[in-house]
Structure formats: structure tokens, C-alpha cells
Design a protein around this motif. Structure first.
Motif, PDB file in Angstrom:
ATOM      1  N   ALA A   1       8.913 -36.648  -9.606  1.00  0.00           N
ATOM      2  CA  ALA A   1       8.594 -35.306 -10.104  1.00  0.00           C
ATOM      3  C   ALA A   1       7.802 -35.375 -11.407  1.00  0.00           C
ATOM      4  O   ALA A   1       6.827 -34.631 -11.587  1.00  0.00           O
ATOM      5  CB  ALA A   1       9.877 -34.500 -10.295  1.00  0.00           C
ATOM      6  N   VAL A   2       8.194 -36.268 -12.303  1.00  0.00           N
ATOM      7  CA  VAL A   2       7.456 -36.401 -13.569  1.00  0.00           C
ATOM      8  C   VAL A   2       6.063 -36.969 -13.316  1.00  0.00           C
ATOM      9  O   VAL A   2       5.078 -36.520 -13.917  1.00  0.00           O
ATOM     10  CB  VAL A   2       8.254 -37.256 -14.587  1.00  0.00           C
ATOM     11  CG1 VAL A   2       7.384 -37.630 -15.775  1.00  0.00           C
ATOM     12  CG2 VAL A   2       9.476 -36.481 -15.057  1.00  0.00           C
ATOM     13  N   ALA A   3       5.957 -37.933 -12.420  1.00  0.00           N
ATOM     14  CA  ALA A   3       4.632 -38.477 -12.101  1.00  0.00           C
ATOM     15  C   ALA A   3       3.726 -37.381 -11.540  1.00  0.00           C
ATOM     16  O   ALA A   3       2.568 -37.236 -11.968  1.00  0.00           O
ATOM     17  CB  ALA A   3       4.764 -39.631 -11.106  1.00  0.00           C
TER      18      ALA A   3
ATOM     19  N   ASP B   1      -6.898 -38.596 -15.830  1.00  0.00           N
ATOM     20  CA  ASP B   1      -5.595 -39.067 -15.346  1.00  0.00           C
ATOM     21  C   ASP B   1      -4.572 -38.958 -16.471  1.00  0.00           C
ATOM     22  O   ASP B   1      -4.921 -38.770 -17.631  1.00  0.00           O
ATOM     23  CB  ASP B   1      -5.677 -40.501 -14.808  1.00  0.00           C
ATOM     24  CG  ASP B   1      -6.077 -41.498 -15.865  1.00  0.00           C
ATOM     25  OD1 ASP B   1      -5.249 -41.779 -16.771  1.00  0.00           O
ATOM     26  OD2 ASP B   1      -7.209 -42.021 -15.806  1.00  0.00           O
ATOM     27  N   PRO B   2      -3.281 -39.073 -16.133  1.00  0.00           N
ATOM     28  CA  PRO B   2      -2.214 -38.880 -17.138  1.00  0.00           C
ATOM     29  C   PRO B   2      -2.231 -39.878 -18.287  1.00  0.00           C
ATOM     30  O   PRO B   2      -1.688 -39.586 -19.345  1.00  0.00           O
ATOM     31  CB  PRO B   2      -0.922 -39.036 -16.334  1.00  0.00           C
ATOM     32  CG  PRO B   2      -1.290 -38.811 -14.930  1.00  0.00           C
ATOM     33  CD  PRO B   2      -2.714 -39.234 -14.794  1.00  0.00           C
TER      34      PRO B   2
ATOM     35  N   PRO C   1      -2.266 -37.403 -24.776  1.00  0.00           N
ATOM     36  CA  PRO C   1      -1.851 -37.989 -26.055  1.00  0.00           C
ATOM     37  C   PRO C   1      -0.373 -38.381 -26.026  1.00  0.00           C
ATOM     38  O   PRO C   1       0.448 -37.692 -25.403  1.00  0.00           O
ATOM     39  CB  PRO C   1      -2.092 -36.858 -27.061  1.00  0.00           C
ATOM     40  CG  PRO C   1      -3.066 -35.942 -26.401  1.00  0.00           C
ATOM     41  CD  PRO C   1      -2.817 -36.057 -24.928  1.00  0.00           C
ATOM     42  N   ALA C   2      -0.034 -39.474 -26.671  1.00  0.00           N
ATOM     43  CA  ALA C   2       1.338 -39.981 -26.662  1.00  0.00           C
ATOM     44  C   ALA C   2       2.334 -38.957 -27.199  1.00  0.00           C
ATOM     45  O   ALA C   2       3.474 -38.906 -26.755  1.00  0.00           O
ATOM     46  CB  ALA C   2       1.419 -41.271 -27.469  1.00  0.00           C
ATOM     47  N   ASP C   3       1.924 -38.147 -28.155  1.00  0.00           N
ATOM     48  CA  ASP C   3       2.833 -37.156 -28.738  1.00  0.00           C
ATOM     49  C   ASP C   3       2.736 -35.793 -28.042  1.00  0.00           C
ATOM     50  O   ASP C   3       3.283 -34.799 -28.499  1.00  0.00           O
ATOM     51  CB  ASP C   3       2.578 -37.001 -30.237  1.00  0.00           C
ATOM     52  CG  ASP C   3       1.165 -36.502 -30.545  1.00  0.00           C
ATOM     53  OD1 ASP C   3       0.310 -36.490 -29.628  1.00  0.00           O
ATOM     54  OD2 ASP C   3       0.923 -36.138 -31.704  1.00  0.00           O
ATOM     55  N   SER C   4       2.074 -35.764 -26.913  1.00  0.00           N
ATOM     56  CA  SER C   4       1.889 -34.533 -26.157  1.00  0.00           C
ATOM     57  C   SER C   4       3.197 -34.130 -25.480  1.00  0.00           C
ATOM     58  O   SER C   4       3.863 -34.958 -24.876  1.00  0.00           O
ATOM     59  CB  SER C   4       0.809 -34.783 -25.100  1.00  0.00           C
ATOM     60  OG  SER C   4       0.603 -33.656 -24.316  1.00  0.00           O
ATOM     61  N   PRO C   5       3.581 -32.845 -25.571  1.00  0.00           N
ATOM     62  CA  PRO C   5       4.825 -32.431 -24.895  1.00  0.00           C
ATOM     63  C   PRO C   5       4.665 -32.526 -23.380  1.00  0.00           C
ATOM     64  O   PRO C   5       3.633 -32.145 -22.830  1.00  0.00           O
ATOM     65  CB  PRO C   5       5.022 -30.987 -25.344  1.00  0.00           C
ATOM     66  CG  PRO C   5       3.685 -30.516 -25.777  1.00  0.00           C
ATOM     67  CD  PRO C   5       2.933 -31.727 -26.257  1.00  0.00           C
ATOM     68  N   LEU C   6       5.689 -33.028 -22.733  1.00  0.00           N
ATOM     69  CA  LEU C   6       5.659 -33.150 -21.274  1.00  0.00           C
ATOM     70  C   LEU C   6       5.842 -31.790 -20.611  1.00  0.00           C
ATOM     71  O   LEU C   6       5.100 -31.416 -19.715  1.00  0.00           O
ATOM     72  CB  LEU C   6       6.745 -34.124 -20.814  1.00  0.00           C
ATOM     73  CG  LEU C   6       6.861 -34.330 -19.304  1.00  0.00           C
ATOM     74  CD1 LEU C   6       5.562 -34.892 -18.724  1.00  0.00           C
ATOM     75  CD2 LEU C   6       8.026 -35.257 -19.007  1.00  0.00           C
ATOM     76  N   PHE C   7       6.844 -31.048 -21.058  1.00  0.00           N
ATOM     77  CA  PHE C   7       7.137 -29.750 -20.453  1.00  0.00           C
ATOM     78  C   PHE C   7       6.636 -28.640 -21.369  1.00  0.00           C
ATOM     79  O   PHE C   7       6.931 -28.615 -22.550  1.00  0.00           O
ATOM     80  CB  PHE C   7       8.633 -29.611 -20.187  1.00  0.00           C
ATOM     81  CG  PHE C   7       9.135 -30.675 -19.248  1.00  0.00           C
ATOM     82  CD1 PHE C   7       8.715 -30.695 -17.932  1.00  0.00           C
ATOM     83  CD2 PHE C   7       9.991 -31.652 -19.697  1.00  0.00           C
ATOM     84  CE1 PHE C   7       9.157 -31.686 -17.062  1.00  0.00           C
ATOM     85  CE2 PHE C   7      10.441 -32.645 -18.840  1.00  0.00           C
ATOM     86  CZ  PHE C   7      10.022 -32.658 -17.515  1.00  0.00           C
ATOM     87  N   ARG C   8       5.884 -27.722 -20.784  1.00  0.00           N
ATOM     88  CA  ARG C   8       5.234 -26.648 -21.541  1.00  0.00           C
ATOM     89  C   ARG C   8       5.425 -25.321 -20.821  1.00  0.00           C
ATOM     90  O   ARG C   8       5.598 -25.294 -19.604  1.00  0.00           O
ATOM     91  CB  ARG C   8       3.737 -26.940 -21.635  1.00  0.00           C
ATOM     92  CG  ARG C   8       3.428 -28.299 -22.237  1.00  0.00           C
ATOM     93  CD  ARG C   8       2.047 -28.745 -21.822  1.00  0.00           C
ATOM     94  NE  ARG C   8       1.809 -30.112 -22.231  1.00  0.00           N
ATOM     95  CZ  ARG C   8       0.725 -30.503 -22.895  1.00  0.00           C
ATOM     96  NH1 ARG C   8      -0.201 -29.646 -23.196  1.00  0.00           N
ATOM     97  NH2 ARG C   8       0.592 -31.760 -23.215  1.00  0.00           N
TER      98      ARG C   8
END
Length: 167
Positions: free
Chosen positions: A38-40, A54-55, A59-66
Motif C-alpha cells: 500500500a505504501v509503495a 518516481d518516488p 524529498p526525504a523530509d516530505s510527509p508521506l500522508f497528506r
């Protein structure tokens, strides 16, 4: 999958911690409930929405869930696309999922929230006979008593001597 939790209820000072989420099944046999898949899938969709190839370009500090607005766009009327999902939003998502059960007498949506996910994880781990110490390492509970509050109801029939009385 390695997830960095920057701050949480068990880490209010924001030191952060990595938590592993493993495939619980053979590779290539993922179902809709597989968190790794699901995360992929989500990161590919997120990268595509943001116009990235592509993912790995997120950015490394980018929020995953928005948040997603009512038109299906990232962000909300008052925030941009790089805003993280709020705890209240997670609670609303959980309540909407519970409402899909269509049994408000047994499962009133208002009785559930983001914490229900953590409590449910501990309860299911107890049903699966995973040692509480192992569960606490994953959930980052600091108090055995708190963790056992969720684990104990699931474990009352494990090694229960009444089953061996022959009655």
C-alpha cells in the motif's frame, strides 16, 4: 519497509525512531491489506501527482500522508500539497472505515479513532501469540501495564488451564 516516526505520543520530545514493517507473506503475494504494498503504491501515485518521475525523487523530509481535498487534489483549501495529514484527519478516516461495517450498534464510528489502530495492532498481536515484549518494541510502548491493557483481553485463552481439565 523502514519508517521514521519523527514524533509521537511515546516520543513527545521529537527524538524520532525507526520502525520496521515487514512483509508477513511471500514476496509477490500482496493483498489489499499489505501495508508495504500500500505504501509503495501510494508513493508512486504521490510522485506522479507531484510531477516526479518516481518516488525516489520525493524529498526525504516530505510527509508521506497528506490531506486530499474534496476535488481529489493534494492539500486543503488552507494548506499546500506538502502539508502532513493531521491526527484529526486520521481519526475521521478510521471512523469512515468503521462506518462501512454498517453496524453502528456494535461498532459506533464515534468510538473509534487513530488510537484504535494501535490498540487493534496490540490486540491482534496477542491473538497471534506474539510475545508482549516484541509487540512493545514495535509499538514503542514504555509501560508494560499500558500495553497489557490491550494485549490481555486477547490472551485469556492462551495456555488456559481450564481447557486441560477434561470437563
Amino acid at each position: 519497509m523502514k519508517v521514521f516516526i519523527a514524533q509521537s505520543k511515546t516520543d513527545q520530545t521529537g527524538v524520532g525512531a525507526f520502525v520496521g514493517v515487514a512483509h508477513g507473506h511471500p514476496a509477490g503475494t500482496c493483498t489489499a491489506s499489505c501495508p508495504v504494498q500500500a505504501v509503495a503504491d501510494w508513493t508512486y501515485a504521490l510522485a506522479d501527482t507531484l510531477g516526479l518521475p518516481d518516488p525516489t525523487r520525493l524529498p526525504a523530509d516530505s510527509p508521506l500522508f497528506r490531506p486530499i481535498d474534496r476535488h481529489g487534489r493534494l492539500g486543503s483549501p488552507t494548506t499546500g500539497p506538502d502539508t502532513p495529514l493531521s491526527g484529526r484527519s486520521v481519526a475521521r478516516i478510521v471512523q469512515a472505515a468503521v462506518a462501512l461495517l454498517d453496524d453502528p450498534d456494535r461498532f459506533p464510528p464515534a468510538a473509534f479513532g487513530a488510537h484504535s489502530l494501535r490498540a487493534g495492532f496490540v490486540t491482534q498481536a496477542g491473538l497471534n501469540r506474539i510475545p508482549i515484549e516484541t509487540v512493545m518494541r514495535q509499538t514503542r510502548h514504555r509501560s508494560m501495564a499500558t500495553a497489557m491493557g490491550y494485549y490481555r483481553p486477547a490472551s485469556i485463552f492462551h495456555n488456559n488451564p481450564s481447557a486441560q481439565l477434561g470437563l
